[in-house]
Design a protein around this motif. Structure first.
Motif, mmCIF file in Angstrom:
data_model
loop_
_atom_site.group_PDB
_atom_site.id
_atom_site.type_symbol
_atom_site.label_atom_id
_atom_site.label_comp_id
_atom_site.label_asym_id
_atom_site.label_seq_id
_atom_site.Cartn_x
_atom_site.Cartn_y
_atom_site.Cartn_z
ATOM 1 N N GLU A 160 -0.334 11.492 -0.400
ATOM 2 C CA GLU A 160 -0.749 13.043 0.211
ATOM 3 C C GLU A 160 -1.307 13.622 -1.341
ATOM 4 O O GLU A 160 -0.966 14.332 -2.004
ATOM 5 N N ILE A 187 1.375 -1.479 -0.321
ATOM 6 C CA ILE A 187 -0.221 -0.078 -0.026
ATOM 7 C C ILE A 187 1.080 1.022 -0.196
ATOM 8 O O ILE A 187 1.099 1.254 0.848
ATOM 9 N N HIS A 188 0.577 2.207 -0.449
ATOM 10 C CA HIS A 188 1.528 3.199 -0.867
ATOM 11 C C HIS A 188 0.426 4.444 -0.548
ATOM 12 O O HIS A 188 -0.250 4.266 -1.471
ATOM 13 N N VAL A 189 0.453 5.389 0.555
ATOM 14 C CA VAL A 189 -0.070 6.560 0.174
ATOM 15 C C VAL A 189 0.075 7.983 -0.111
ATOM 16 O O VAL A 189 1.652 8.153 -0.666
#
Length: 65
Positions: A63, A59-61
């Motif tokens: 912003e 999972i890559h967040v």
């Protein structure tokens, strides 16, 4: 006659007994599976765990402003 129909033809007390037996069998299996796994030599090694970690989704967040 299907399996479901045969089950429904049993008396209610027998169906409760069958259900309780299945739940008991599953509970015993959950508690004993780890010890049986160790005795049979099926415990995963660190290499096995690392190989499995490669298949886990990442999972890559990102912003947003």
């Amino acid at each position: 006659m299907s399996f479901w129909q045969a089950y429904r033809n049993l008396s209610s007390l027998t169906r409760i007994g069958v259900g309780a037996g299945i739940i008991a069998w599953a509970t015993v299996g959950l508690y004993l599976s780890d010890s049986v796994e160790e005795k049979l030599g099926f415990t995963p090694t660190e290499a096995d765990k690392e190989a499995l970690d490669r298949f886990k989704p990442q999972i890559h967040v990102i912003e947003r402003k």
